[in-house]
Design a protein around this motif. Structure first.
Motif, PDB file in Angstrom:
ATOM      1  N   GLU A  60      -4.722  -7.146  -2.474  1.00 16.36           N
ATOM      2  CA  GLU A  60      -4.802  -7.094  -1.012  1.00 16.36           C
ATOM      3  C   GLU A  60      -5.935  -7.967  -0.499  1.00 16.36           C
ATOM      4  O   GLU A  60      -5.811  -8.633   0.524  1.00 16.36           O
ATOM      5  CB  GLU A  60      -5.007  -5.646  -0.563  1.00 16.36           C
ATOM      6  CG  GLU A  60      -3.758  -4.796  -0.734  1.00 16.36           C
ATOM      7  CD  GLU A  60      -4.004  -3.346  -0.376  1.00 16.36           C
ATOM      8  OE1 GLU A  60      -5.137  -3.032   0.040  1.00 16.36           O
ATOM      9  OE2 GLU A  60      -3.085  -2.542  -0.514  1.00 16.36           O
ATOM     10  N   ARG A  61      -7.068  -7.981  -1.213  1.00 14.67           N
ATOM     11  CA  ARG A  61      -8.182  -8.834  -0.783  1.00 14.67           C
ATOM     12  C   ARG A  61      -7.786 -10.301  -0.833  1.00 14.67           C
ATOM     13  O   ARG A  61      -8.180 -11.094   0.015  1.00 14.67           O
ATOM     14  CB  ARG A  61      -9.391  -8.602  -1.688  1.00 14.67           C
ATOM     15  CG  ARG A  61     -10.116  -7.313  -1.402  1.00 14.67           C
ATOM     16  CD  ARG A  61     -11.424  -7.240  -2.162  1.00 14.67           C
ATOM     17  NE  ARG A  61     -12.129  -6.017  -1.886  1.00 14.67           N
ATOM     18  CZ  ARG A  61     -13.341  -5.750  -2.354  1.00 14.67           C
ATOM     19  NH1 ARG A  61     -13.958  -6.624  -3.124  1.00 14.67           N
ATOM     20  NH2 ARG A  61     -13.928  -4.619  -2.054  1.00 14.67           N
ATOM     21  N   THR A  71       0.832  -1.207   0.000  1.00 16.91           N
ATOM     22  CA  THR A  71       0.000   0.000   0.000  1.00 16.91           C
ATOM     23  C   THR A  71       0.866   1.256   0.000  1.00 16.91           C
ATOM     24  O   THR A  71       0.578   2.228  -0.714  1.00 16.91           O
ATOM     25  CB  THR A  71      -0.924   0.007   1.232  1.00 16.91           C
ATOM     26  OG1 THR A  71      -1.720  -1.180   1.230  1.00 16.91           O
ATOM     27  CG2 THR A  71      -1.839   1.211   1.222  1.00 16.91           C
ATOM     28  N   ASN A 104      -5.972  -3.334  -4.898  1.00 17.96           N
ATOM     29  CA  ASN A 104      -7.097  -3.693  -4.024  1.00 17.96           C
ATOM     30  C   ASN A 104      -7.434  -5.173  -4.140  1.00 17.96           C
ATOM     31  O   ASN A 104      -7.663  -5.858  -3.126  1.00 17.96           O
ATOM     32  CB  ASN A 104      -8.328  -2.859  -4.397  1.00 17.96           C
ATOM     33  CG  ASN A 104      -8.271  -1.489  -3.761  1.00 17.96           C
ATOM     34  OD1 ASN A 104      -7.595  -1.292  -2.769  1.00 17.96           O
ATOM     35  ND2 ASN A 104      -8.977  -0.536  -4.340  1.00 17.96           N
ATOM     36  N   VAL A 120      -4.815   1.090  -8.879  1.00 14.37           N
ATOM     37  CA  VAL A 120      -5.483   1.001  -7.574  1.00 14.37           C
ATOM     38  C   VAL A 120      -6.339  -0.264  -7.494  1.00 14.37           C
ATOM     39  O   VAL A 120      -6.340  -0.973  -6.480  1.00 14.37           O
ATOM     40  CB  VAL A 120      -6.351   2.253  -7.343  1.00 14.37           C
ATOM     41  CG1 VAL A 120      -7.199   2.091  -6.083  1.00 14.37           C
ATOM     42  CG2 VAL A 120      -5.471   3.495  -7.220  1.00 14.37           C
TER      43      VAL A 120
END
Length: 266
Positions: free
Chosen positions: A261-262, A196, A258, A254
């Motif tokens: 990360e999920r 991030t 995302n 982005v």
């Protein structure tokens, strides 16, 4: 008193409507730029009277725009690669220091983010001029790293504070080397925060224009700087085409992070 309405259908509906209104308010200026980029006119007009891809062709066939795009992407990657390790080590040092010393170092690291951009750019210009770095890729990179470090620190500092450092101490006491401890225990648990921070540093570099206007020149000019100069000298829909592509690029990056990360969350 409001807890009784927390799970009601009316409350959820109102929250969805409010969120949708905020999203429209934030996205509307960007969404208006998209049709402008497909205009066949030589001027910006909304709605376009005729549709064309000519301004995208102008952008992709222009050596100066392409060079600026490559420079911006290169600077974004290098900024993330340099700023994140520096921020990680700085946050680790703050965590170890504690007390007023930690608060002082933390405040110094965040100071570029609260300094007006124009003042920071002027200061950097004089420092880089002394070092002979004005108009070079290295000079622009230094400016972008200075701006990206506070962003990365804001992301990493809470994660490092929450990390249980007793795990690292236990691994070291059992004979693990520093690199094995870092790769086997610390980085896997802080990987989400590090990625991030890298994303935020990359996007900070991509979006930066003020320092580039002062420091960059010739081959080191970034895309935001060329867009600013183009808007000053002559407005045509090429800017709208670039803005649309830029928005798609940033949204794609982005979205990728995302989704990644999920996938990493337990």
């Amino acid at each position: 008193m409001l807890d009784a309405y927390h799970d009601s259908k009316l409350t959820k509906a109102l929250l969805w409507i409010f969120s949708a209104l905020i999203l429209v308010f934030l996205m509307l200026p960007t969404l208006i730029v998209v049709p402008l980029s497909f205009s066949a006119s030589d001027l910006l007009e909304f709605p376009p009277r005729a549709w064309s891809l000519r301004w995208y062709e102008v952008f992709f066939s222009s050596p100066s725009w392409m060079n600026a795009l490559r420079t911006s992407l290169l600077l974004g990657v290098l900024t993330a690669v340099i700023a994140v390790p520096i921020s990680f080590l700085a946050c680790f040092a703050i965590n170890r220091l504690g007390g007023r010393s930690a608060a002082t170092v933390y405040g110094l690291l965040l100071s570029p983010s609260v300094t007006p951009g124009i003042l920071l750019a002027i200061g950097l210009f004089f420092v880089l001029a002394k070092l002979g770095l004005v108009g070079t890729l290295t000079g622009v990179l230094v400016g972008h790293v200075v701006l990206a470090i506070p962003v990365a620190v804001i992301v990493l500092y809470p994660a490092i504070n929450r990390f249980d450092w007793a795990q690292a101490q236990a691994a070291r006491s059992l004979g693990a080397g520093w690199f094995r401890t870092m790769g086997g225990i610390i980085l896997p648990q802080l990987g989400l925060s590090l990625s991030t921070a890298a994303l935020m540093a990359f996007l900070t570099s991509l979006d930066e224009a003020v320092i580039s206007i002062f420091v960059a020149n010739g081959p080191s000019s970034t895309l935001p700087k060329l867009m600013f100069i183009s808007l000053r000298d002559q407005i045509d829909p090429t800017i709208a085409a670039i803005s649309t592509l830029w928005t798609l690029l940033i949204s794609g990056v982005v979205l990728f992070f995302n989704l990644r990360e999920r996938g990493q969350r337990p």
